[in-house]
Design a protein around this motif. Structure first.
Motif, PDB file in Angstrom:
ATOM      1  N   ARG A 108      -6.099   8.134  -4.483  1.00 48.46           N
ATOM      2  CA  ARG A 108      -5.788   7.478  -5.758  1.00 48.46           C
ATOM      3  C   ARG A 108      -5.384   6.018  -5.549  1.00 48.46           C
ATOM      4  O   ARG A 108      -5.732   5.145  -6.335  1.00 48.46           O
ATOM      5  CB  ARG A 108      -4.660   8.218  -6.482  1.00 48.46           C
ATOM      6  CG  ARG A 108      -4.974   9.622  -6.937  1.00 48.46           C
ATOM      7  CD  ARG A 108      -5.909   9.657  -8.134  1.00 48.46           C
ATOM      8  NE  ARG A 108      -5.486   8.821  -9.215  1.00 48.46           N
ATOM      9  CZ  ARG A 108      -4.773   9.209 -10.260  1.00 48.46           C
ATOM     10  NH1 ARG A 108      -4.401  10.457 -10.376  1.00 48.46           N
ATOM     11  NH2 ARG A 108      -4.439   8.356 -11.208  1.00 48.46           N
ATOM     12  N   ALA A 109      -4.643   5.740  -4.481  1.00 53.36           N
ATOM     13  CA  ALA A 109      -4.218   4.363  -4.191  1.00 53.36           C
ATOM     14  C   ALA A 109      -5.416   3.504  -3.818  1.00 53.36           C
ATOM     15  O   ALA A 109      -5.480   2.329  -4.199  1.00 53.36           O
ATOM     16  CB  ALA A 109      -3.192   4.359  -3.065  1.00 53.36           C
TER      17      ALA A 109
ATOM     18  N   ILE B  45       2.245   1.825  -3.465  1.00 50.30           N
ATOM     19  CA  ILE B  45       1.241   2.369  -4.379  1.00 50.30           C
ATOM     20  C   ILE B  45       0.993   3.843  -4.069  1.00 50.30           C
ATOM     21  O   ILE B  45       0.884   4.670  -4.978  1.00 50.30           O
ATOM     22  CB  ILE B  45      -0.056   1.538  -4.309  1.00 50.30           C
ATOM     23  CG1 ILE B  45       0.200   0.133  -4.856  1.00 50.30           C
ATOM     24  CG2 ILE B  45      -1.175   2.200  -5.098  1.00 50.30           C
ATOM     25  CD1 ILE B  45      -0.927  -0.834  -4.620  1.00 50.30           C
TER      26      ILE B  45
ATOM     27  N   TYR C 235       0.829  -1.198   0.000  1.00 52.69           N
ATOM     28  CA  TYR C 235       0.000   0.000   0.000  1.00 52.69           C
ATOM     29  C   TYR C 235       0.869   1.256   0.000  1.00 52.69           C
ATOM     30  O   TYR C 235       0.592   2.201  -0.747  1.00 52.69           O
ATOM     31  CB  TYR C 235      -0.946  -0.013   1.208  1.00 52.69           C
ATOM     32  CG  TYR C 235      -1.893   1.158   1.222  1.00 52.69           C
ATOM     33  CD1 TYR C 235      -2.963   1.195   0.339  1.00 52.69           C
ATOM     34  CD2 TYR C 235      -1.702   2.218   2.089  1.00 52.69           C
ATOM     35  CE1 TYR C 235      -3.828   2.275   0.327  1.00 52.69           C
ATOM     36  CE2 TYR C 235      -2.567   3.298   2.080  1.00 52.69           C
ATOM     37  CZ  TYR C 235      -3.627   3.318   1.200  1.00 52.69           C
ATOM     38  OH  TYR C 235      -4.473   4.387   1.189  1.00 52.69           O
TER      39      TYR C 235
ATOM     40  N   MET D 153       1.687   6.942  -6.654  1.00 50.21           N
ATOM     41  CA  MET D 153       0.660   7.928  -6.992  1.00 50.21           C
ATOM     42  C   MET D 153       1.133   9.343  -6.642  1.00 50.21           C
ATOM     43  O   MET D 153       0.807  10.302  -7.335  1.00 50.21           O
ATOM     44  CB  MET D 153      -0.643   7.618  -6.257  1.00 50.21           C
ATOM     45  CG  MET D 153      -1.286   6.323  -6.665  1.00 50.21           C
ATOM     46  SD  MET D 153      -1.711   6.325  -8.404  1.00 50.21           S
ATOM     47  CE  MET D 153      -2.232   4.656  -8.629  1.00 50.21           C
TER      48      MET D 153
ATOM     49  N   VAL E 120      -6.265  -6.640 -12.345  1.00 53.02           N
ATOM     50  CA  VAL E 120      -5.004  -6.302 -12.999  1.00 53.02           C
ATOM     51  C   VAL E 120      -4.016  -7.459 -12.872  1.00 53.02           C
ATOM     52  O   VAL E 120      -3.317  -7.807 -13.837  1.00 53.02           O
ATOM     53  CB  VAL E 120      -4.422  -5.004 -12.405  1.00 53.02           C
ATOM     54  CG1 VAL E 120      -3.015  -4.758 -12.897  1.00 53.02           C
ATOM     55  CG2 VAL E 120      -5.309  -3.826 -12.732  1.00 53.02           C
TER      56      VAL E 120
ATOM     57  N   GLN F 120      -8.424   3.870  -4.952  1.00 54.81           N
ATOM     58  CA  GLN F 120      -9.090   3.582  -6.223  1.00 54.81           C
ATOM     59  C   GLN F 120      -8.330   2.518  -7.005  1.00 54.81           C
ATOM     60  O   GLN F 120      -8.941   1.636  -7.625  1.00 54.81           O
ATOM     61  CB  GLN F 120      -9.205   4.854  -7.066  1.00 54.81           C
ATOM     62  CG  GLN F 120     -10.123   5.888  -6.476  1.00 54.81           C
ATOM     63  CD  GLN F 120     -10.017   7.220  -7.197  1.00 54.81           C
ATOM     64  OE1 GLN F 120      -9.178   7.407  -8.080  1.00 54.81           O
ATOM     65  NE2 GLN F 120     -10.862   8.164  -6.809  1.00 54.81           N
ATOM     66  N   ALA F 121      -7.018   2.589  -6.993  1.00 57.27           N
ATOM     67  CA  ALA F 121      -6.200   1.636  -7.753  1.00 57.27           C
ATOM     68  C   ALA F 121      -6.250   0.243  -7.143  1.00 57.27           C
ATOM     69  O   ALA F 121      -6.297  -0.754  -7.872  1.00 57.27           O
ATOM     70  CB  ALA F 121      -4.765   2.120  -7.835  1.00 57.27           C
ATOM     71  N   THR F 122      -6.224   0.142  -5.812  1.00 56.21           N
ATOM     72  CA  THR F 122      -6.216  -1.178  -5.188  1.00 56.21           C
ATOM     73  C   THR F 122      -7.555  -1.881  -5.314  1.00 56.21           C
ATOM     74  O   THR F 122      -7.622  -3.094  -5.168  1.00 56.21           O
ATOM     75  CB  THR F 122      -5.830  -1.087  -3.699  1.00 56.21           C
ATOM     76  OG1 THR F 122      -6.699  -0.187  -3.035  1.00 56.21           O
ATOM     77  CG2 THR F 122      -4.391  -0.654  -3.542  1.00 56.21           C
ATOM     78  N   ARG F 123      -8.585  -1.134  -5.603  1.00 55.92           N
ATOM     79  CA  ARG F 123      -9.893  -1.755  -5.811  1.00 55.92           C
ATOM     80  C   ARG F 123      -9.875  -2.692  -7.019  1.00 55.92           C
ATOM     81  O   ARG F 123     -10.534  -3.717  -7.042  1.00 55.92           O
ATOM     82  CB  ARG F 123     -10.949  -0.660  -6.004  1.00 55.92           C
ATOM     83  CG  ARG F 123     -12.351  -1.157  -5.994  1.00 55.92           C
ATOM     84  CD  ARG F 123     -13.365  -0.041  -6.055  1.00 55.92           C
ATOM     85  NE  ARG F 123     -12.961   1.108  -5.239  1.00 55.92           N
ATOM     86  CZ  ARG F 123     -13.227   2.369  -5.556  1.00 55.92           C
ATOM     87  NH1 ARG F 123     -13.868   2.654  -6.666  1.00 55.92           N
ATOM     88  NH2 ARG F 123     -12.849   3.355  -4.778  1.00 55.92           N
ATOM     89  N   TYR F 124      -9.082  -2.337  -8.029  1.00 60.31           N
ATOM     90  CA  TYR F 124      -9.009  -3.133  -9.258  1.00 60.31           C
ATOM     91  C   TYR F 124      -7.782  -4.030  -9.311  1.00 60.31           C
ATOM     92  O   TYR F 124      -7.499  -4.634 -10.340  1.00 60.31           O
ATOM     93  CB  TYR F 124      -9.020  -2.206 -10.474  1.00 60.31           C
ATOM     94  CG  TYR F 124     -10.257  -1.356 -10.542  1.00 60.31           C
ATOM     95  CD1 TYR F 124     -11.481  -1.922 -10.864  1.00 60.31           C
ATOM     96  CD2 TYR F 124     -10.214  -0.002 -10.266  1.00 60.31           C
ATOM     97  CE1 TYR F 124     -12.617  -1.159 -10.913  1.00 60.31           C
ATOM     98  CE2 TYR F 124     -11.354   0.779 -10.314  1.00 60.31           C
ATOM     99  CZ  TYR F 124     -12.559   0.197 -10.645  1.00 60.31           C
ATOM    100  OH  TYR F 124     -13.683   0.956 -10.682  1.00 60.31           O
ATOM    101  N   MET F 125      -7.044  -4.128  -8.229  1.00 62.18           N
ATOM    102  CA  MET F 125      -5.796  -4.886  -8.218  1.00 62.18           C
ATOM    103  C   MET F 125      -5.969  -6.364  -8.590  1.00 62.18           C
ATOM    104  O   MET F 125      -5.169  -6.885  -9.371  1.00 62.18           O
ATOM    105  CB  MET F 125      -5.110  -4.752  -6.859  1.00 62.18           C
ATOM    106  CG  MET F 125      -3.695  -5.254  -6.849  1.00 62.18           C
ATOM    107  SD  MET F 125      -2.587  -4.322  -7.911  1.00 62.18           S
ATOM    108  CE  MET F 125      -2.519  -2.780  -7.070  1.00 62.18           C
TER     109      MET F 125
END
Length: 123
Positions: free
Chosen positions: A87-88, A16, A13, A20, A98, A90-95
């Protein structure tokens, strides 16, 4: 084992968040420079303890790089850190998506390499 897994989650975390924050214009240049130096240290063959030394060569990378990332996230200005944390999140939601997509991509490339070698050697 739980401590190690929780440490790895926090490290991931923080990494990330830091990535960001690097894109934010108010991030100090010294933070960007220290992060670049830490990444170079990680991939460089020149280390405090050479990677050729069994176990100890990897342990120094595993201690120094997370410590630098933790320290750099604490050095971020508060408004940059808040921006980077949102932003992190939001990004970790789709990890998971990905990671699955990246794994499939790597498997397809490996399959193409094996197929190409097979055709080259046996056809």
């Amino acid at each position: 084992m739980r401590r190690l897994l929780s440490f790895l989650k926090v490290f991931r975390y923080d990494l990330i968040v830091l990535l960001m924050a690097i894109r934010h214009r108010d991030t100090p240049g010294r933070i960007k420079g220290i992060l670049a130096a830490a990444i170079l240290y990680l991939v460089s063959p020149v280390d405090i303890i050479p990677d050729a030394v069994p176990l100890a060569g990897v342990v120094d990378d595993a201690i120094i790089v997370p410590a630098v990332i933790y320290g750099l996230t604490n050095m971020l200005p508060s408004h940059v850190r808040r921006y980077a944390e949102t932003r992190a999140d939001q990004a970790t939601r789709y990890m998971p998506v990905v990671l699955i997509a990246a794994s499939l991509f790597v498997l397809v490339w490996l399959g193409l390499i094996v197929y190409g070698l097979w055709r080259l050697l046996f056809a």
